[in-house]
Design a protein around this motif. Sequence first.
Motif, PDB file in Angstrom:
ATOM      1  N   SER A  98       0.333   7.556  -1.746  1.00 23.60           N
ATOM      2  CA  SER A  98       0.045   8.482  -2.829  1.00 23.60           C
ATOM      3  C   SER A  98      -0.095   7.679  -4.121  1.00 23.60           C
ATOM      4  N   GLN A  99      -0.696   8.284  -5.118  1.00 23.50           N
ATOM      5  CA  GLN A  99      -0.886   7.579  -6.381  1.00 23.50           C
ATOM      6  C   GLN A  99       0.431   7.508  -7.151  1.00 23.50           C
ATOM      7  N   THR A 112      -2.651   2.935  -5.907  1.00 25.76           N
ATOM      8  CA  THR A 112      -2.006   2.951  -4.589  1.00 25.76           C
ATOM      9  C   THR A 112      -1.806   1.557  -4.007  1.00 25.76           C
ATOM     10  N   GLN A 143       0.845  -1.197   0.000  1.00 24.28           N
ATOM     11  CA  GLN A 143       0.000   0.000   0.000  1.00 24.28           C
ATOM     12  C   GLN A 143       0.875   1.240   0.000  1.00 24.28           C
TER      13      GLN A 143
END
Lengths: 112, 115
Positions: free
Chosen positions: B27-28, B74, B24
């Motif tokens: 941020s993208q 993400t 995870q």
Amino acid sequence: QKEVEQDPGPLSVPEGAIVSLNCTYSNSAFQYFMWYRQYSRKGPELLMYTYSSGNKEDGRFTAQVDKSSKYISLFIRDSQPSDSATYLCAMKRVSSASKIIFGSGTRLSIRP
Amino acid sequence: SAVISQKPSRDICQRGTSLTIQCQVDSQVTMMFWYRQQPGQSLTLIATANQGSEATYESGFVIDKFPISRPNLTFSTLTVSNMSPEDSSIYLCSVEAETGNNEQFFGPGTRLTVL
């Protein structure tokens, strides 16, 4: 022959010493050069990132790239016990911008 | 830099079973990578996982053994299938910074032991 060669150590120096870590490589197409620090049971942490030849300084750390000799170095001044870790050199080509080739890592121990 | 978390942090598994590792990012990111670090050795790239496309595997790694999902920008998972003791390793995900300077940042890793 590996693309990137790095002395695995271990290297043990007294606190306050200057440490020199080195890697050699065989592929002249490498243009980006990195040093990662990896503490035991942790992921690698990016320390220094340089493009092409030259020097880069960040605090107590200096990275040098000599493309004519295919040789990169990381110098640590005023070494501290907290610098004890494995240091990985890494590099990549411009044409394959994201694939990183890592050295095997040098285990460094700073004695108080 | 991106903050990356992985689950589980470690696991001990039986031969023949499968384990799914989650990664995870806070941020993208466009590009995510999965690496393997065997004991005392350096990092080896398993595959590149881009959202919206099939993962790209490196030589020596195949999708049947290491299926990867990348459902959004993400998150990613790596499954180690039909495990054997030779799969005992640290598995790390990494992401490329969206700053355009090609820096890669790593998660803390998942330490896998296969009995």
